[in-house]
Write an enzyme that holds these catalytic residues in place. Structure first.
Site, PDB file in Angstrom:
ATOM      1  N   CYS A   2       0.832  -1.210   0.000  1.00  9.33           N
ATOM      2  CA  CYS A   2       0.000   0.000   0.000  1.00  9.33           C
ATOM      3  C   CYS A   2       0.869   1.263   0.000  1.00  9.33           C
ATOM      4  O   CYS A   2       2.081   1.219   0.266  1.00  9.33           O
ATOM      5  CB  CYS A   2      -0.980  -0.012   1.179  1.00  9.33           C
ATOM      6  SG  CYS A   2      -0.329   0.651   2.717  1.00  9.33           S
ATOM      7  N   CYS A   5       2.727   1.991   3.251  1.00  9.62           N
ATOM      8  CA  CYS A   5       3.828   1.036   3.453  1.00  9.62           C
ATOM      9  C   CYS A   5       5.022   1.444   2.595  1.00  9.62           C
ATOM     10  O   CYS A   5       6.178   1.281   3.008  1.00  9.62           O
ATOM     11  CB  CYS A   5       3.389  -0.390   3.117  1.00  9.62           C
ATOM     12  SG  CYS A   5       2.401  -1.188   4.399  1.00  9.62           S
ATOM     13  N   HIS A  44       1.476  -2.709   8.923  1.00 12.41           N
ATOM     14  CA  HIS A  44       0.270  -2.488   8.112  1.00 12.41           C
ATOM     15  C   HIS A  44      -0.975  -2.955   8.858  1.00 12.41           C
ATOM     16  O   HIS A  44      -1.146  -4.138   9.115  1.00 12.41           O
ATOM     17  CB  HIS A  44       0.360  -3.209   6.761  1.00 12.41           C
ATOM     18  CG  HIS A  44      -0.852  -2.955   5.917  1.00 12.41           C
ATOM     19  ND1 HIS A  44      -0.972  -1.843   5.113  1.00 12.41           N
ATOM     20  CD2 HIS A  44      -2.022  -3.625   5.805  1.00 12.41           C
ATOM     21  CE1 HIS A  44      -2.150  -1.853   4.527  1.00 12.41           C
ATOM     22  NE2 HIS A  44      -2.813  -2.931   4.932  1.00 12.41           N
ATOM     23  N   ASN A  82     -10.343   8.229   9.656  1.00 12.87           N
ATOM     24  CA  ASN A  82     -11.483   7.862   8.825  1.00 12.87           C
ATOM     25  C   ASN A  82     -11.499   6.346   8.664  1.00 12.87           C
ATOM     26  O   ASN A  82     -10.449   5.734   8.444  1.00 12.87           O
ATOM     27  CB  ASN A  82     -11.373   8.533   7.451  1.00 12.87           C
ATOM     28  CG  ASN A  82     -11.453  10.054   7.551  1.00 12.87           C
ATOM     29  OD1 ASN A  82     -12.176  10.582   8.385  1.00 12.87           O
ATOM     30  ND2 ASN A  82     -10.708  10.752   6.711  1.00 12.87           N
ATOM     31  N   GLY A  88     -15.021   7.842   4.708  1.00  8.63           N
ATOM     32  CA  GLY A  88     -14.232   8.563   3.706  1.00  8.63           C
ATOM     33  C   GLY A  88     -12.775   8.150   3.683  1.00  8.63           C
ATOM     34  O   GLY A  88     -11.908   8.928   3.282  1.00  8.63           O
ATOM     35  N   HIS A  93      -4.575   2.046   5.080  1.00  9.19           N
ATOM     36  CA  HIS A  93      -3.513   1.802   6.074  1.00  9.19           C
ATOM     37  C   HIS A  93      -3.826   2.786   7.187  1.00  9.19           C
ATOM     38  O   HIS A  93      -3.842   4.005   6.937  1.00  9.19           O
ATOM     39  CB  HIS A  93      -2.144   2.078   5.438  1.00  9.19           C
ATOM     40  CG  HIS A  93      -0.961   1.824   6.330  1.00  9.19           C
ATOM     41  ND1 HIS A  93       0.133   1.071   5.965  1.00  9.19           N
ATOM     42  CD2 HIS A  93      -0.676   2.261   7.596  1.00  9.19           C
ATOM     43  CE1 HIS A  93       1.026   1.037   6.939  1.00  9.19           C
ATOM     44  NE2 HIS A  93       0.562   1.769   7.949  1.00  9.19           N
ATOM     45  N   HIS A  95      -4.346   5.521   9.625  1.00 16.56           N
ATOM     46  CA  HIS A  95      -3.633   6.796   9.785  1.00 16.56           C
ATOM     47  C   HIS A  95      -4.506   7.757  10.567  1.00 16.56           C
ATOM     48  O   HIS A  95      -5.728   7.731  10.479  1.00 16.56           O
ATOM     49  CB  HIS A  95      -3.242   7.395   8.428  1.00 16.56           C
ATOM     50  CG  HIS A  95      -4.374   7.536   7.455  1.00 16.56           C
ATOM     51  ND1 HIS A  95      -4.872   6.475   6.737  1.00 16.56           N
ATOM     52  CD2 HIS A  95      -5.117   8.613   7.097  1.00 16.56           C
ATOM     53  CE1 HIS A  95      -5.853   6.889   5.971  1.00 16.56           C
ATOM     54  NE2 HIS A  95      -6.041   8.190   6.171  1.00 16.56           N
ATOM     55  N   HIS A  97      -5.198  11.734  11.255  1.00 17.38           N
ATOM     56  CA  HIS A  97      -4.988  13.107  10.809  1.00 17.38           C
ATOM     57  C   HIS A  97      -4.831  13.962  12.066  1.00 17.38           C
ATOM     58  O   HIS A  97      -5.708  13.951  12.939  1.00 17.38           O
ATOM     59  CB  HIS A  97      -6.204  13.615  10.025  1.00 17.38           C
ATOM     60  CG  HIS A  97      -6.503  12.869   8.761  1.00 17.38           C
ATOM     61  ND1 HIS A  97      -6.155  13.350   7.518  1.00 17.38           N
ATOM     62  CD2 HIS A  97      -7.125  11.685   8.541  1.00 17.38           C
ATOM     63  CE1 HIS A  97      -6.559  12.496   6.586  1.00 17.38           C
ATOM     64  NE2 HIS A  97      -7.157  11.475   7.180  1.00 17.38           N
TER      65      HIS A  97
END
Ligand code: AMP
Length: 118
Positions: A2, A5, A44, A82, A88, A93, A95, A97
């Site tokens: 991905c 990654c 991952h 998300n 959305g 992977h 994450h 924000h």
């Protein structure tokens, strides 16, 4: 492999703000606020649905260190992850924000009537 990654493996360049053995934080390529950093586990994990308590624990400490380093811990910030289609999520992977550097808005999440689900 991905997209994130590939950033972890140095196959794609990123503007890295903080890194340790398990996590990495880099600037979002399309920032939505003066500070917009993505914090990810190097492992991952597809989304919050799959994250283990162990990774979450390390992730929390890492994000706290990051916000102090950025100098936004006192002024305030928002942490968002998300999940899936309705959330959305574009990159599969996990994450987070980290958004800050200005007063953030809190309105109009969706067009549906908030009273329609329950
Ligand atoms: P999400 O919609 O929650 O999956 O967020 C994915 C985020 O990744 C978006 O805010 C994108 O702007 C950001 N993004 C996509 N590709 C890159 C990249 N190569 N480097 C940094 N951020 C990226």
């Amino acid at each position: 492999m991905c997209l994130f990654c590939k950033i972890v493996n140095n196959e794609i360049a990123a503007n890295i703000e903080l890194e340790n053995d398990d996590f990495i934080a880099f600037h979002d390529i399309n920032p939505k606020a003066p500070v917009h950093i993505l914090a990810i586990p190097k492992l991952h994990v597809e989304s919050f649905n799959e994250v283990s308590p162990d990774v979450m624990s390390g992730m929390s400490a890492f994000i706290q260190e990051l916000t102090k380093r950025l100098g936004i811990d006192k002024s305030g910030y928002r942490v968002i992850t998300n999940v899936g289609e309705n959330g959305g999520q574009e990159v599969k992977h996990l994450h987070w924000h980290i958004l800050g550097g200005s007063k953030l808005k809190w309105d109009h999440f969706c067009d549906a009537d908030p009273k329609d689900f329950f």
